[in-house]
Write a protein that holds these residues in place. Structure first.
Motif, PDB file in Angstrom:
ATOM      1  N   ILE A 269      48.212   2.458 -14.545  1.00 23.88           N
ATOM      2  CA  ILE A 269      48.760   1.294 -13.826  1.00 23.88           C
ATOM      3  C   ILE A 269      49.221   0.228 -14.811  1.00 23.88           C
ATOM      4  CG2 ILE A 269      46.577   0.055 -13.581  1.00 23.88           C
ATOM      5  CD1 ILE A 269      49.282   0.347 -10.869  1.00 23.88           C
ATOM      6  N   PHE A 270      48.579   0.172 -15.980  1.00 26.98           N
ATOM      7  CA  PHE A 270      48.908  -0.867 -16.952  1.00 26.98           C
ATOM      8  C   PHE A 270      50.138  -0.527 -17.787  1.00 26.98           C
ATOM      9  CE2 PHE A 270      44.199  -1.013 -16.333  1.00 26.98           C
ATOM     10  CZ  PHE A 270      44.233  -2.092 -15.468  1.00 26.98           C
ATOM     11  N   GLU A 271      50.660   0.720 -17.611  1.00 27.91           N
ATOM     12  CA  GLU A 271      51.954   1.059 -18.209  1.00 27.91           C
ATOM     13  C   GLU A 271      53.064   0.295 -17.491  1.00 27.91           C
ATOM     14  OE1 GLU A 271      52.676   3.138 -20.689  1.00 27.91           O
ATOM     15  OE2 GLU A 271      50.870   4.355 -20.987  1.00 27.91           O
ATOM     16  N   LEU A 272      52.787  -0.133 -16.257  1.00 29.85           N
ATOM     17  CA  LEU A 272      53.817  -0.749 -15.424  1.00 29.85           C
ATOM     18  C   LEU A 272      53.797  -2.270 -15.455  1.00 29.85           C
ATOM     19  CD1 LEU A 272      53.363   1.506 -12.255  1.00 29.85           C
ATOM     20  CD2 LEU A 272      55.207   1.663 -13.928  1.00 29.85           C
ATOM     21  N   VAL A 273      52.643  -2.860 -15.752  1.00 30.66           N
ATOM     22  CA  VAL A 273      52.519  -4.306 -15.596  1.00 30.66           C
ATOM     23  C   VAL A 273      52.830  -5.042 -16.895  1.00 30.66           C
ATOM     24  CG1 VAL A 273      50.796  -4.002 -13.787  1.00 30.66           C
ATOM     25  CG2 VAL A 273      50.049  -4.339 -16.129  1.00 30.66           C
ATOM     26  N   ASP A 274      53.199  -6.302 -16.760  1.00 27.57           N
ATOM     27  CA  ASP A 274      53.541  -7.123 -17.923  1.00 27.57           C
ATOM     28  C   ASP A 274      52.299  -7.643 -18.641  1.00 27.57           C
ATOM     29  OD1 ASP A 274      56.247  -6.800 -17.379  1.00 27.57           O
ATOM     30  OD2 ASP A 274      56.306  -8.562 -16.067  1.00 27.57           O
ATOM     31  N   ASP A 275      51.296  -8.073 -17.864  1.00 26.28           N
ATOM     32  CA  ASP A 275      50.086  -8.661 -18.455  1.00 26.28           C
ATOM     33  C   ASP A 275      48.963  -7.633 -18.476  1.00 26.28           C
ATOM     34  OD1 ASP A 275      51.087 -11.398 -18.801  1.00 26.28           O
ATOM     35  OD2 ASP A 275      51.182 -11.401 -16.615  1.00 26.28           O
ATOM     36  N   ARG A 276      48.816  -6.947 -19.601  1.00 20.67           N
ATOM     37  CA  ARG A 276      47.788  -5.908 -19.696  1.00 20.67           C
ATOM     38  C   ARG A 276      46.451  -6.530 -20.078  1.00 20.67           C
ATOM     39  NH1 ARG A 276      50.662  -0.709 -22.656  1.00 20.67           N
ATOM     40  NH2 ARG A 276      52.604  -0.763 -21.462  1.00 20.67           N
ATOM     41  N   PRO A 277      45.373  -6.026 -19.468  1.00 21.54           N
ATOM     42  CA  PRO A 277      44.044  -6.559 -19.804  1.00 21.54           C
ATOM     43  C   PRO A 277      43.520  -5.945 -21.094  1.00 21.54           C
ATOM     44  CG  PRO A 277      43.818  -4.786 -18.238  1.00 21.54           C
ATOM     45  CD  PRO A 277      45.306  -4.977 -18.454  1.00 21.54           C
TER      46      PRO A 277
ATOM     47  N   GLY B  81      43.728   0.652  -3.579  1.00 24.26           N
ATOM     48  CA  GLY B  81      43.654   0.678  -5.031  1.00 24.26           C
ATOM     49  C   GLY B  81      43.122  -0.601  -5.627  1.00 24.26           C
ATOM     50  N   VAL B  82      41.903  -0.558  -6.157  1.00 25.35           N
ATOM     51  CA  VAL B  82      41.323  -1.694  -6.863  1.00 25.35           C
ATOM     52  C   VAL B  82      40.904  -1.200  -8.241  1.00 25.35           C
ATOM     53  CG1 VAL B  82      39.525  -3.456  -6.889  1.00 25.35           C
ATOM     54  CG2 VAL B  82      40.483  -2.700  -4.711  1.00 25.35           C
ATOM     55  N   PHE B  83      41.420  -1.850  -9.273  1.00 27.46           N
ATOM     56  CA  PHE B  83      41.085  -1.487 -10.646  1.00 27.46           C
ATOM     57  C   PHE B  83      40.088  -2.505 -11.168  1.00 27.46           C
ATOM     58  CE2 PHE B  83      45.042   0.447  -9.647  1.00 27.46           C
ATOM     59  CZ  PHE B  83      45.069   1.643 -10.338  1.00 27.46           C
ATOM     60  N   LEU B  84      38.861  -2.027 -11.409  1.00 25.89           N
ATOM     61  CA  LEU B  84      37.753  -2.906 -11.774  1.00 25.89           C
ATOM     62  C   LEU B  84      37.538  -2.899 -13.283  1.00 25.89           C
ATOM     63  CD1 LEU B  84      35.337  -1.788  -8.924  1.00 25.89           C
ATOM     64  CD2 LEU B  84      36.789  -3.819  -8.971  1.00 25.89           C
ATOM     65  N   PRO B  85      37.331  -4.064 -13.869  1.00 25.97           N
ATOM     66  CA  PRO B  85      37.181  -4.150 -15.328  1.00 25.97           C
ATOM     67  C   PRO B  85      35.874  -3.537 -15.804  1.00 25.97           C
ATOM     68  CG  PRO B  85      36.689  -6.262 -14.321  1.00 25.97           C
ATOM     69  CD  PRO B  85      37.211  -5.378 -13.222  1.00 25.97           C
ATOM     70  N   PRO B  86      35.841  -3.120 -17.070  1.00 30.73           N
ATOM     71  CA  PRO B  86      34.587  -2.567 -17.610  1.00 30.73           C
ATOM     72  C   PRO B  86      33.528  -3.652 -17.745  1.00 30.73           C
ATOM     73  CG  PRO B  86      36.230  -2.836 -19.354  1.00 30.73           C
ATOM     74  CD  PRO B  86      36.930  -3.108 -18.049  1.00 30.73           C
ATOM     75  N   GLU B  87      32.271  -3.242 -17.785  1.00 33.26           N
ATOM     76  CA  GLU B  87      31.175  -4.200 -17.941  1.00 33.26           C
ATOM     77  C   GLU B  87      31.305  -4.920 -19.274  1.00 33.26           C
ATOM     78  OE1 GLU B  87      27.314  -2.645 -17.351  1.00 33.26           O
ATOM     79  OE2 GLU B  87      27.781  -1.667 -15.447  1.00 33.26           O
ATOM     80  N   GLY B  88      31.087  -6.203 -19.239  1.00 28.32           N
ATOM     81  CA  GLY B  88      31.145  -6.989 -20.464  1.00 28.32           C
ATOM     82  C   GLY B  88      32.529  -7.471 -20.832  1.00 28.32           C
TER      83      GLY B  88
END
Length: 267
Positions: free
Chosen positions: A18-26, A48-55
């Motif tokens: 999904i982050f191949e498509l977006v401008d602001d990558r985490p 579709g919910v993309f959850l960040p890694p712990e920490g």
């Protein structure tokens, strides 16, 4: 084609796509988790919910919607679902983004004014797969998503070319065998009327090496086992054997024997 299930498989196996498509990558995009989330106390489900890694710092949540049919209520529903999720999970995020993927601009809702506060912000990005450029010049991950909108006339050639790219080029953190599995799954859905041999000839590879074939084969074995149980269990019950004894004799679960016995009773 069952595009919803295809994209679920794509993002479940490769959340970072999904982050191949977006401008602001985490940060740490490869460590994000993809989930289908139900918003409690409502009838809403966010696909579709993309959850960040712990920490992770900051903790950024991405909501995604893949829309392949015209739906004038899409933005009403999607933004309502996303805001409800944010309201109920305030302690789990520091920032959020929404990504809406269309095969073409023509399928976007005509009313883009009502939700302009979202649509015109940098937190919402709309992607039109047919406007991303030539598949041969794009990253393999984006090329994979574009394959879902290929016509029946061009699908076979695009799939073969993509398989060749996967086999020859570096795919980074994406496992090559997993990508080929997704490609063959898309082809099998697209050409559901073709035999396995015909799909193999079209793609130039053996489906026996892929997950979609292994899963279909396993399903076939389960269905065959169920038919055998359905025929055998009534006969064995008539001999005086108990459900447990039949299960032990046939080396299957007790519940499977009970189900076969119940099916026979219902009929």
């Amino acid at each position: 084609m069952k595009r919803d299930s295809i994209y679920y498989q794509i993002f479940k196996r490769f959340p970072a796509l999904i982050f191949e498509l977006v401008d602001d990558r985490p940060q740490e995009p490869q460590n994000y988790r993809f989930e289908s989330v139900e918003v409690k106390e409502t009838s809403f489900r966010i696909d579709g919910v993309f959850l960040p890694p712990e920490g992770a710092t900051p903790r950024v949540i991405f909501f995604a919607e893949v829309q392949f049919q015209k739906d004038e209520a899409l933005y009403h529903r999607f933004f309502t679902e996303s805001m409800m999720y944010l309201n109920r999970n305030q302690s789990q995020y520091d920032d959020w983004y929404c990504v809406v993927i269309f095969p073409s601009r023509s399928l976007e809702p005509s009313d883009t004014r009502t939700h302009r506060i979202f649509l015109n912000s940098d937190q919402v990005q709309r992607i039109y797969l047919d406007e991303l450029g030539n598949p041969d010049t794009l990253p393999i991950g984006i090329n994979l998503m574009q394959l879902t909108i290929a016509s029946s006339e061009t699908m076979a050639q695009q799939a073969k070319q993509l398989i060749e790219r996967v086999q020859l080029e570096s795919t980074g953190t994406l496992p090559k065998n997993e990508i080929i599995d997704i490609i063959t799954t898309i082809a099998v859905y697209k050409f559901s009327s073709l035999s396995r041999e015909e799909v193999e000839a079209m793609l130039g590879l053996s489906l026996e090496e892929t997950r979609v074939y292994r899963e279909a084969k396993a399903l076939g074995r389960e269905e065959q086992k169920a038919e055998i149980l359905k025929a055998a269990v009534p006969l064995l019950l008539k001999t005086g054997m108990s459900i447990e004894q039949i299960a032990q004799q046939l080396n299957v679960d007790v519940e499977a024997v009970r189900l076969a016995a119940q099916q026979n009773t219902d009929e």
